[in-house]
Each structure stands twice: as C-alpha cells, then as structure tokens.
Design an enzyme around this catalytic site. Structure first.
Site, PDB file in Angstrom:
ATOM      1  N   PHE A 145      50.004  51.790  32.670  1.00 60.61           N
ATOM      2  CA  PHE A 145      51.094  51.854  33.627  1.00 60.61           C
ATOM      3  C   PHE A 145      51.851  53.148  33.358  1.00 60.61           C
ATOM      4  O   PHE A 145      52.663  53.224  32.433  1.00 60.61           O
ATOM      5  CB  PHE A 145      51.968  50.613  33.375  1.00 60.61           C
ATOM      6  CG  PHE A 145      53.114  50.392  34.322  1.00 60.61           C
ATOM      7  CD1 PHE A 145      52.908  49.798  35.552  1.00 60.61           C
ATOM      8  CD2 PHE A 145      54.412  50.720  33.947  1.00 60.61           C
ATOM      9  CE1 PHE A 145      53.986  49.535  36.397  1.00 60.61           C
ATOM     10  CE2 PHE A 145      55.485  50.464  34.792  1.00 60.61           C
ATOM     11  CZ  PHE A 145      55.270  49.870  36.018  1.00 60.61           C
ATOM     12  N   GLY A 146      51.552  54.205  34.112  1.00 56.69           N
ATOM     13  CA  GLY A 146      52.054  55.540  33.809  1.00 56.69           C
ATOM     14  C   GLY A 146      53.324  55.898  34.549  1.00 56.69           C
ATOM     15  O   GLY A 146      53.289  56.640  35.543  1.00 56.69           O
ATOM     16  N   LEU A 147      54.446  55.413  34.055  1.00 54.04           N
ATOM     17  CA  LEU A 147      55.732  55.701  34.682  1.00 54.04           C
ATOM     18  C   LEU A 147      56.566  56.684  33.855  1.00 54.04           C
ATOM     19  O   LEU A 147      57.028  57.711  34.363  1.00 54.04           O
ATOM     20  CB  LEU A 147      56.515  54.395  34.866  1.00 54.04           C
ATOM     21  CG  LEU A 147      57.967  54.518  35.354  1.00 54.04           C
ATOM     22  CD1 LEU A 147      58.024  55.132  36.748  1.00 54.04           C
ATOM     23  CD2 LEU A 147      58.648  53.153  35.340  1.00 54.04           C
ATOM     24  N   ILE A 193      52.892  55.695  26.855  1.00 48.17           N
ATOM     25  CA  ILE A 193      52.098  54.874  27.764  1.00 48.17           C
ATOM     26  C   ILE A 193      51.201  53.919  26.973  1.00 48.17           C
ATOM     27  O   ILE A 193      50.334  54.348  26.202  1.00 48.17           O
ATOM     28  CB  ILE A 193      51.262  55.745  28.719  1.00 48.17           C
ATOM     29  CG1 ILE A 193      52.154  56.768  29.423  1.00 48.17           C
ATOM     30  CG2 ILE A 193      50.526  54.863  29.721  1.00 48.17           C
ATOM     31  CD1 ILE A 193      53.309  56.174  30.197  1.00 48.17           C
ATOM     32  N   HIS A 223      64.797  35.930   3.189  1.00 47.77           N
ATOM     33  CA  HIS A 223      63.678  36.207   2.287  1.00 47.77           C
ATOM     34  C   HIS A 223      64.063  37.130   1.128  1.00 47.77           C
ATOM     35  O   HIS A 223      63.274  37.305   0.189  1.00 47.77           O
ATOM     36  CB  HIS A 223      62.513  36.834   3.056  1.00 47.77           C
ATOM     37  CG  HIS A 223      61.708  35.851   3.844  1.00 47.77           C
ATOM     38  ND1 HIS A 223      62.190  35.201   4.948  1.00 47.77           N
ATOM     39  CD2 HIS A 223      60.427  35.404   3.670  1.00 47.77           C
ATOM     40  CE1 HIS A 223      61.253  34.410   5.434  1.00 47.77           C
ATOM     41  NE2 HIS A 223      60.184  34.504   4.682  1.00 47.77           N
ATOM     42  N   GLY A 224      65.243  37.746   1.219  1.00 50.45           N
ATOM     43  CA  GLY A 224      65.661  38.645   0.149  1.00 50.45           C
ATOM     44  C   GLY A 224      64.709  39.820  -0.006  1.00 50.45           C
ATOM     45  O   GLY A 224      64.243  40.401   0.973  1.00 50.45           O
ATOM     46  N   GLU A 276      60.547  48.420  28.754  1.00 45.61           N
ATOM     47  CA  GLU A 276      60.783  47.772  30.055  1.00 45.61           C
ATOM     48  C   GLU A 276      62.262  47.843  30.467  1.00 45.61           C
ATOM     49  O   GLU A 276      62.746  47.006  31.225  1.00 45.61           O
ATOM     50  CB  GLU A 276      60.335  46.304  30.029  1.00 45.61           C
ATOM     51  CG  GLU A 276      58.874  46.081  29.720  1.00 45.61           C
ATOM     52  CD  GLU A 276      57.943  46.654  30.773  1.00 45.61           C
ATOM     53  OE1 GLU A 276      57.837  46.068  31.860  1.00 45.61           O
ATOM     54  OE2 GLU A 276      57.317  47.697  30.514  1.00 45.61           O
TER      55      GLU A 276
END
Length: 289
Positions: A28-30, A62, A246-247, A271
C-alpha cells in the site's frame, strides 16, 4: 484492499485470487519521506504517455513491499491538476519487477521486526493505462477510506498486545517470588495488573464497536479513530506496566514483554498518528480546525 474496493473486474480477476489465497502479497504505497501525516502532500508523479503511466518519485515506510511473495504495490501519484488548482491524485498498480521500480533495503527498526518495511523508488516506471485503480483523481480519497478500515485492524492488534501483557504479567506474578511470597500477592503488583485488565477490556469494546459499525455498513470513521487512538495508547501503557511487573527480566529479549514494549510504539504511529486521530474525532464533533 485498493483492488478489492475500487479495482475493475479485470484487475480483481488478475490479482485477487493469489492475494486472497495467501500466495502473494500487495503493498500500500501512500506514505512519502516528506509527507508522513500530511499524506496529501504527494510528490510522486504519473504522466500518461502513449497509453502508459510514466511514474517518478519515491515512497517510504511501505509494508510488505520487498518480500519473496510481494507481487505488486498500489501507489498514489499526482496525475494532473484539479480545476481549483489542487493536486489530482490517482492510484496505480505497479507490479514487482517493473523496470525502474527499485525496492530498497529493509529498514532497521526498533520493533515490528517480523514486518517487512522498505523505501521504494520509481524512475520512469511504465505501466499500462489500465493499471489505474478506480476513478482518476480519486486515489487519495480511496486510500483515506481504506485507512479507516486499517485503523480498526491496528486497534485489533493493539487489543491483542494489551491482553498479552495481562496474560504474561499474571503468569509471571504467580511464579516469581520475593520476600517469601509470590509477587502477585503484593497489592502494588496486583493493582497494576488489574489496571492493565481494565485497559485491555475497554480497548476491546472500542474495537468491537468500530468493527460492528463497519460490518453493518454504517459510517464508522469516528469510531475507528476512537478505537485506534485508545487501544494503541493503552497498548503502550500496558507494555510499560508489564515490563515493570517483570522487573529486570522485562528488559530481556527472552521474555515476551520485551518484544511487546518494542512493538507497542508503532501502534501509536502507523495508520495515522494519535494526533491525527484526535484531529479526526474533534472534526467529527464540529470542533477543531
């Protein structure tokens, strides 16, 4: 998705079977390096010459553009000028391997290392006029509508990450002992995990609401923005809390929460950034610029 939503029957027959079967990937090349959130500032151009689009320019960040399965990228390009003087932006299919179409090296990223992300460049790339997707001059609008659906997908990813943080923290808090008892028996830890569960559950409701409206065929732009904004920010917050539970082990790559922490940040960016989502929500309420 551009082909599925806006492509001709011929384009759908050519590309969708392999894409839907998982035998091929499309990109999806935006986004462009100088654009980012300003997606309308497209500089890539496509000129129609002798029945072919001649494409020049570049795209950045991309996804799925350079894998062994990648067979095409659908790019936005300026194809002319509108009557009001604005840019006419259209969407065009560029098959992988087309002369002049160069896929860059994979980015070295902080997280999402399982995702293929690259820069693309186009130098006098020629593709048939029939590779136009949808109506000429509607490419930008088409991609924006697809982004609305993509935001629901990001919300789903974020909810999964939120819940993963809860699950791993519950398990670790029951196994890890300090001062003679499981750390989960300490109120500070148990309350942190409770807050994480609240975030995950609330984010899930927002995601479900947006998805429901989309599937019903109702307007969902605002709900998608809300779901994407809230769930991505809660994913980041839960990842921070899970790492704290979890440290020192939370900072080790051998534990899942280390990956959660690295992967969460991009959910606030991809997005459409959190700032863009707030802008969309404000506009839907009739306030803001």
């Amino acid at each position: 998705m551009p082909i599925f939503r806006f492509g001709t029957e011929e384009q759908k027959k050519e590309w969708l079977p392999r894409l839907c079967a998982g035998e091929a990937l499309g990109a999806f090349g935006l986004t462009e390096a100088g654009g980012g959130s300003d997606a309308g500032s497209t500089r890539t151009t496509a000129k129609l010459e002798d029945g072919q689009w001649v494409i020049n320019g570049s795209k950045a960040f991309i996804t799925n553009s350079g894998t062994d399965l990648t067979e095409l990228v659908t790019v936005t390009a300026v194809t002319g000028t509108k009557p009001d003087g604005g840019k006419e932006i259209s969407a065009i299919i560029v098959p992988s391997g087309t002369p002049g179409f160069v896929v860059g090296q994979r980015y070295s990223k902080v997280g999402w290392n399982a995702s293929d992300t690259r820069e693309l460049s186009f130098t006098d790339v020629r593709v048939p006029e029939e590779n136009l997707v949808g109506e000429r001059g509607r490419g930008y609008a088409q991609f924006l509508s697809i982004l609305d659906e993509g935001r629901i997908a990001i919300a789903a990813l974020a909810v999964g990450l939120c819940q993963g943080c809860v699950d791993e923290s519950v398990k670790y808090a029951a196994e890890r002992e300090a001062f003679g008892q499981a750390i989960g028996r300490n109120q500070a830890i148990s309350f942190m995990i409770a807050d994480m569960e609240v975030r995950a559950s609330t984010a899930r409701l927002a995601y479900y609401r947006a998805a429901e409206k989309m599937l019903r065929g109702e307007p969902f732009k605002r709900e998608a923005a809300i779901a994407k904004l809230y769930s991505s920010e809660m994913a980041m917050e839960n990842a921070r809390y899970a790492t704290q539970v979890h440290g020192g082990y939370g900072f080790m790559n051998e534990f899942p929460v280390g990956r959660f922490y690295r992967d969460a940040k991009i959910l606030e960016i991809g997005e459409g950034t959190s700032e863009v989502q707030r802008m969309l929500i404000a506009r839907s309420l009739g306030v803001g610029a």
